[in-house]
Design a protein around this motif. Structure first.
Motif, PDB file in Angstrom:
ATOM      1  N   ALA A 312       0.846  -1.455   0.164  1.00 54.31           N
ATOM      2  CA  ALA A 312      -0.142  -0.083  -0.066  1.00 54.31           C
ATOM      3  C   ALA A 312       1.016   1.323  -0.194  1.00 54.31           C
ATOM      4  O   ALA A 312       0.492   2.359  -0.815  1.00 54.31           O
ATOM      5  CB  ALA A 312      -0.705   0.364   1.196  1.00 54.31           C
ATOM      6  N   ALA A 313       2.192   0.833   1.156  1.00 55.90           N
ATOM      7  CA  ALA A 313       2.599   2.656   0.571  1.00 55.90           C
ATOM      8  C   ALA A 313       3.450   2.605  -0.607  1.00 55.90           C
ATOM      9  O   ALA A 313       3.900   3.604  -0.740  1.00 55.90           O
ATOM     10  CB  ALA A 313       3.997   2.156   2.331  1.00 55.90           C
ATOM     11  N   ALA A 314       3.550   1.273  -0.850  1.00 56.62           N
ATOM     12  CA  ALA A 314       4.584   1.924  -2.421  1.00 56.62           C
ATOM     13  C   ALA A 314       3.954   2.310  -3.226  1.00 56.62           C
ATOM     14  O   ALA A 314       4.525   3.129  -4.456  1.00 56.62           O
ATOM     15  CB  ALA A 314       4.959   0.146  -3.026  1.00 56.62           C
ATOM     16  N   VAL A 315       2.551   2.025  -3.611  1.00 54.24           N
ATOM     17  CA  VAL A 315       1.652   2.390  -4.205  1.00 54.24           C
ATOM     18  C   VAL A 315       1.669   3.857  -4.055  1.00 54.24           C
ATOM     19  O   VAL A 315       0.889   4.940  -4.631  1.00 54.24           O
ATOM     20  CB  VAL A 315       0.084   1.737  -4.460  1.00 54.24           C
ATOM     21  CG1 VAL A 315      -0.795   2.943  -5.623  1.00 54.24           C
ATOM     22  CG2 VAL A 315       0.257   0.712  -4.684  1.00 54.24           C
ATOM     23  N   PHE A 316       1.135   4.293  -2.870  1.00 56.03           N
ATOM     24  CA  PHE A 316       1.161   6.275  -2.405  1.00 56.03           C
ATOM     25  C   PHE A 316       2.468   6.885  -2.369  1.00 56.03           C
ATOM     26  O   PHE A 316       1.825   7.833  -3.364  1.00 56.03           O
ATOM     27  CB  PHE A 316       0.699   5.728  -1.226  1.00 56.03           C
ATOM     28  CG  PHE A 316       1.087   7.157  -0.004  1.00 56.03           C
ATOM     29  CD1 PHE A 316      -0.588   8.017  -0.258  1.00 56.03           C
ATOM     30  CD2 PHE A 316       2.025   7.445   0.039  1.00 56.03           C
ATOM     31  CE1 PHE A 316      -0.845   9.136   1.083  1.00 56.03           C
ATOM     32  CE2 PHE A 316       1.968   9.143   0.675  1.00 56.03           C
ATOM     33  CZ  PHE A 316       1.006   9.580   0.693  1.00 56.03           C
ATOM     34  N   TRP A 317       3.440   6.296  -2.362  1.00 57.27           N
ATOM     35  CA  TRP A 317       4.961   7.351  -2.794  1.00 57.27           C
ATOM     36  C   TRP A 317       5.212   7.222  -4.084  1.00 57.27           C
ATOM     37  O   TRP A 317       5.458   8.407  -4.581  1.00 57.27           O
ATOM     38  CB  TRP A 317       6.003   6.322  -1.734  1.00 57.27           C
ATOM     39  CG  TRP A 317       5.584   6.394  -0.584  1.00 57.27           C
ATOM     40  CD1 TRP A 317       5.783   5.240   0.479  1.00 57.27           C
ATOM     41  CD2 TRP A 317       5.884   7.222   0.309  1.00 57.27           C
ATOM     42  NE1 TRP A 317       5.940   5.550   1.815  1.00 57.27           N
ATOM     43  CE2 TRP A 317       5.145   7.042   1.537  1.00 57.27           C
ATOM     44  CE3 TRP A 317       5.288   8.929  -0.138  1.00 57.27           C
ATOM     45  CZ2 TRP A 317       5.334   8.308   2.287  1.00 57.27           C
ATOM     46  CZ3 TRP A 317       5.620   9.701   0.605  1.00 57.27           C
ATOM     47  CH2 TRP A 317       5.829   9.575   2.719  1.00 57.27           C
ATOM     48  N   MET A 318       4.348   6.146  -4.938  1.00 58.61           N
ATOM     49  CA  MET A 318       4.464   6.823  -5.657  1.00 58.61           C
ATOM     50  C   MET A 318       4.186   7.260  -7.442  1.00 58.61           C
ATOM     51  O   MET A 318       4.484   8.190  -7.901  1.00 58.61           O
ATOM     52  CB  MET A 318       4.081   5.744  -7.186  1.00 58.61           C
ATOM     53  CG  MET A 318       4.041   5.344  -8.649  1.00 58.61           C
ATOM     54  SD  MET A 318       2.878   3.512  -9.750  1.00 58.61           S
ATOM     55  CE  MET A 318       1.422   4.927  -9.104  1.00 58.61           C
ATOM     56  N   ILE A 319       2.944   7.578  -6.313  1.00 58.88           N
ATOM     57  CA  ILE A 319       2.137   9.035  -6.306  1.00 58.88           C
ATOM     58  C   ILE A 319       2.647  10.075  -5.956  1.00 58.88           C
ATOM     59  O   ILE A 319       2.844  11.638  -6.654  1.00 58.88           O
ATOM     60  CB  ILE A 319       0.356   8.754  -6.915  1.00 58.88           C
ATOM     61  CG1 ILE A 319       0.125   8.027  -7.754  1.00 58.88           C
ATOM     62  CG2 ILE A 319      -0.399  10.293  -7.193  1.00 58.88           C
ATOM     63  CD1 ILE A 319      -1.062   7.807  -7.834  1.00 58.88           C
ATOM     64  N   TYR A 320       2.786  10.510  -4.813  1.00 60.04           N
ATOM     65  CA  TYR A 320       3.130  11.382  -3.748  1.00 60.04           C
ATOM     66  C   TYR A 320       4.444  11.608  -4.694  1.00 60.04           C
ATOM     67  O   TYR A 320       4.394  13.013  -4.336  1.00 60.04           O
ATOM     68  CB  TYR A 320       3.149  10.735  -2.431  1.00 60.04           C
ATOM     69  CG  TYR A 320       3.589  11.852  -1.808  1.00 60.04           C
ATOM     70  CD1 TYR A 320       3.309  12.544  -1.199  1.00 60.04           C
ATOM     71  CD2 TYR A 320       5.248  11.859  -0.787  1.00 60.04           C
ATOM     72  CE1 TYR A 320       3.012  13.910   0.193  1.00 60.04           C
ATOM     73  CE2 TYR A 320       5.056  12.597  -0.239  1.00 60.04           C
ATOM     74  CZ  TYR A 320       4.348  14.122   0.864  1.00 60.04           C
ATOM     75  OH  TYR A 320       4.449  14.655   1.747  1.00 60.04           O
ATOM     76  N   ASP A 321       5.532  11.394  -4.816  1.00 60.64           N
ATOM     77  CA  ASP A 321       6.993  11.545  -4.842  1.00 60.64           C
ATOM     78  C   ASP A 321       6.874  12.112  -5.719  1.00 60.64           C
ATOM     79  O   ASP A 321       7.663  13.163  -6.087  1.00 60.64           O
ATOM     80  CB  ASP A 321       8.075  10.969  -4.773  1.00 60.64           C
ATOM     81  CG  ASP A 321       8.415  10.316  -3.324  1.00 60.64           C
ATOM     82  OD1 ASP A 321       8.179  10.729  -2.653  1.00 60.64           O
ATOM     83  OD2 ASP A 321       9.274  10.249  -2.981  1.00 60.64           O
ATOM     84  N   GLN A 322       5.957  12.150  -7.185  1.00 64.04           N
ATOM     85  CA  GLN A 322       5.999  13.080  -8.252  1.00 64.04           C
ATOM     86  C   GLN A 322       5.396  14.101  -7.722  1.00 64.04           C
ATOM     87  O   GLN A 322       5.622  15.367  -8.498  1.00 64.04           O
ATOM     88  CB  GLN A 322       4.723  12.312  -9.327  1.00 64.04           C
ATOM     89  CG  GLN A 322       4.935  11.213 -10.092  1.00 64.04           C
ATOM     90  CD  GLN A 322       4.611  10.155 -10.712  1.00 64.04           C
ATOM     91  OE1 GLN A 322       3.948  11.230 -11.776  1.00 64.04           O
ATOM     92  NE2 GLN A 322       3.424   8.900 -10.621  1.00 64.04           N
ATOM     93  N   GLY A 323       4.608  15.087  -6.523  1.00 68.51           N
ATOM     94  CA  GLY A 323       5.392  15.777  -6.467  1.00 68.51           C
ATOM     95  C   GLY A 323       6.519  16.702  -6.677  1.00 68.51           C
ATOM     96  O   GLY A 323       6.554  18.260  -6.607  1.00 68.51           O
ATOM     97  N   GLY A 324       7.475  16.170  -6.612  1.00 67.91           N
ATOM     98  CA  GLY A 324       8.572  16.651  -6.831  1.00 67.91           C
ATOM     99  C   GLY A 324       9.254  16.476  -8.449  1.00 67.91           C
ATOM    100  O   GLY A 324      10.653  17.561  -8.886  1.00 67.91           O
ATOM    101  N   SER A 325       8.554  15.966  -8.597  1.00 71.31           N
ATOM    102  CA  SER A 325       9.049  15.777 -10.266  1.00 71.31           C
ATOM    103  C   SER A 325       7.936  16.221 -11.221  1.00 71.31           C
ATOM    104  O   SER A 325       8.104  17.247 -11.795  1.00 71.31           O
ATOM    105  CB  SER A 325       9.591  14.162 -10.425  1.00 71.31           C
ATOM    106  OG  SER A 325       8.452  13.474 -10.288  1.00 71.31           O
ATOM    107  N   THR A 326       6.403  15.578 -10.966  1.00 73.99           N
ATOM    108  CA  THR A 326       6.081  15.508 -12.197  1.00 73.99           C
ATOM    109  C   THR A 326       5.233  17.278 -12.135  1.00 73.99           C
ATOM    110  O   THR A 326       5.023  17.801 -13.121  1.00 73.99           O
ATOM    111  CB  THR A 326       5.155  14.298 -13.096  1.00 73.99           C
ATOM    112  OG1 THR A 326       5.772  13.331 -12.658  1.00 73.99           O
ATOM    113  CG2 THR A 326       3.552  15.499 -13.274  1.00 73.99           C
ATOM    114  N   MET A 327       4.675  17.261 -10.649  1.00 76.69           N
ATOM    115  CA  MET A 327       4.261  18.293 -10.356  1.00 76.69           C
ATOM    116  C   MET A 327       4.904  19.399 -10.424  1.00 76.69           C
ATOM    117  O   MET A 327       4.998  20.498 -10.447  1.00 76.69           O
ATOM    118  CB  MET A 327       3.507  18.023  -8.717  1.00 76.69           C
ATOM    119  CG  MET A 327       2.046  17.012  -9.205  1.00 76.69           C
ATOM    120  SD  MET A 327       1.571  16.895  -7.913  1.00 76.69           S
ATOM    121  CE  MET A 327       0.704  18.646  -6.687  1.00 76.69           C
TER     122      MET A 327
END
Length: 510
Positions: A312-327
């Motif tokens: 569950a955490a892996a799925v969460f961080w896959m999206i969350y950490d794009q706050g520093g790249s994609t976003m």
């Protein structure tokens, strides 16, 4: 600052801290770890705010009118490098925990790690692509050594897993992370993006230096357990580990020497293997611990339950950490750099999430405590499901400004502010709870290493993002963002559906 925030309380005697003072009702040693982590995160998040922008600066992916002098990479390559760097920071937390358990002990490991991080930031401050990647490697290595051990020392301050202050202590510690993360883009981001990238990286080294001084001055307030090496290596184990390490290093050196001399080397020769390793290692580590015959039956059961939280955490961080790249790249190129009449550099977007954390963490901690007193606090699995639903919802919202930003249209910064708000609430449901439950469910044999296992979930998530970028998937496309959002919501639903089964596997841990 730590001293001015302390109050008298005999509870420190019970928790292993220095008698005579507490920090917001917690052992006084929490102040030392709080301040150390705050400055370390200041250095880490300041450099992180600059990283994707520096990688694309001077190239076609950069925003118009931005500072040159970067590496002029494409957005896809920048996202892949950023994701791999983040993945390596958390992957190296596993051997960092191993060093704390088997070689130096947590306290000594943290001090050495701080020195390595400082060296890394100073290397980043030197011009040239070679020094840039060398600096990234040093910062990743030092951060990996520090992360697992400083979290373990927070756990040492309390009277075991059932201490009612434990979850609150990790939440306070989590606020220290976010104070540093909030200030860093405003200081380091502004200097780096507006004046000199390399001066910004040098300021990150100053931040880590302040953290090291704070740690050394306050180390007497830590639990005596933090000095111990729980399972020291035997001479035979030390020789075996050294021999294996040298063999792997020699093999990698020979392989890459052949690739370079043959003239076929490209950046992907480094990025792809690291990404694959980052996906394979978490699976192997979990399997090894789960199959360890020395674990008691209840410890094996807890590891089975822990795998749910890990995925569950892996799925969460896959999206969350794009706050520093994609976003971050979206904010630099597609969002307005003006709000309420104030112009600001795009690196400031990286201060939004920690600002929300500081505002909402005390509220969330109070809510959990209020519900607990009434016997209605959600279980760990339900909190994880909530975090996944919210991170999925944030990317469903992200689809809207992405669709609006066409033909040169710049969207309002409030879109990103709102998305970070949703992500922050999800983060507070999952991240501090995940840190706490990891220390509670860790088999005694694996102590600090289990904190490294928790951080491997971030590695798995970030390596998935990197692999998608390297495979040519456009992470800036609305379709991909919507699919990621749906995946997170589906994962949250699965955790919620099987919450009773997971609770049974946890063996009495709450």
């Amino acid at each position: 600052m730590a001293t001015s925030l302390t109050t008298r309380d005999v509870g420190a005697r019970r928790s292993g801290g220095t008698p005579g003072g507490t920090f917001f009702g917690h052992p006084r040693g929490l102040a030392t770890l709080f301040m150390t982590e705050m400055w370390e995160r200041f250095s880490f998040y300041g450099m992180r705010a600059l990283l994707p922008l520096y990688l694309i600066a001077g190239g076609p992916a950069a925003g118009k009118g931005g500072q040159g002098g970067g590496l002029a990479m494409t957005a896809a390559t920048a996202t892949a490098i950023y994701s791999i760097y983040m993945a390596m920071v958390y992957l190296l937390a596993m051997p960092g925990g191993w060093f704390g358990d088997r070689v130096w002990g947590p306290r000594k490991t943290v001090a050495i790690a701080a020195l390595v991080i400082m060296a890394g930031h100073l290397t980043l401050a030197l011009p040239g692509e070679g020094s840039f990647f060398a600096g990234l490697a040093l910062v990743a290595l030092g951060s990996g050594l520090l992360k697992a051990n400083i979290s373990t020392m927070v756990g040492h301050l309390y009277d075991g897993p059932d201490d009612p202050r434990r979850d609150g202590g990790f939440t306070v510690f989590y606020m220290g992370i976010n104070i540093g993360a909030f200030a860093a883009p405003l200081v380091i981001g502004t200097v780096g993006q507006n004046y000199s990238w390399h001066l910004g990286f040098a300021l990150a080294a100053v931040g880590m230096g302040l953290g090291l001084v704070q740690f050394l001055l306050g180390t007497r307030h830590l639990s005596p357990r933090s000095d111990l090496v729980p399972q020291p290596l035997t001479r035979q184990e030390r020789n075996t580990a050294l021999r294996k390490g040298l063999l792997w290093l020699a093999a990698a050196t020979v392989f890459y020497a052949i690739v370079v001399l043959s003239g076929t080397y490209t950046l992907n020769w480094a990025l792809v293997p690291i990404t694959v390793v980052g996906l394979v290692i978490p699976v192997l580590v979990l399997a090894r611990i789960k199959r360890d015959k020395e674990l008691a039956p209840v410890e094996r059961s807890r590891m089975s339950g822990y795998i749910w939280f890990f995925v569950a955490a892996a799925v969460f961080w896959m999206i969350y950490d794009q706050g520093g790249s994609t976003m971050s790249i979206f904010g630099d190129t597609k969002a307005s750099g003006k709000l309420f009449g104030i112009h600001f550099p795009s690196s400031w977007y990286q201060s939004v999430n920690p600002l929300w954390v500081m505002a909402l963490a005390p509220v969330m901690a109070w809510i959990w405590l209020w519900l607990s007193r009434r016997g209605r606090e959600p279980g760990t699995a339900v909190k994880f499901a909530m975090g996944l639903f919210l991170i999925g919802a944030s990317f469903f919202v992200f689809v809207l400004p992405m669709a609006m930003a066409t033909g040169g249209t710049k969207v309002s910064p409030m879109w990103l502010v709102s998305i970070y708000l949703i992500q922050t609430v999800g983060e507070l449901c999952l991240s501090p709870v995940g840190l706490s439950v990891t220390t509670k469910m860790a088999p005694a044999k694996y102590g600090s290493q289990m904190m490294g296992v928790w951080f491997l979930a971030v590695t798995a998530g970030d390596c998935t993002t990197s692999l998608l970028s390297l495979a040519g998937v456009n992470l800036n496309g609305t379709g991909v963002v919507a699919v990621e959002a749906a995946l997170a919501c589906l994962a949250g639903y699965a955790v919620w559906m099987y919450r009773k089964r997971v609770a049974a596997l946890m063996g009495g841990v709450h």
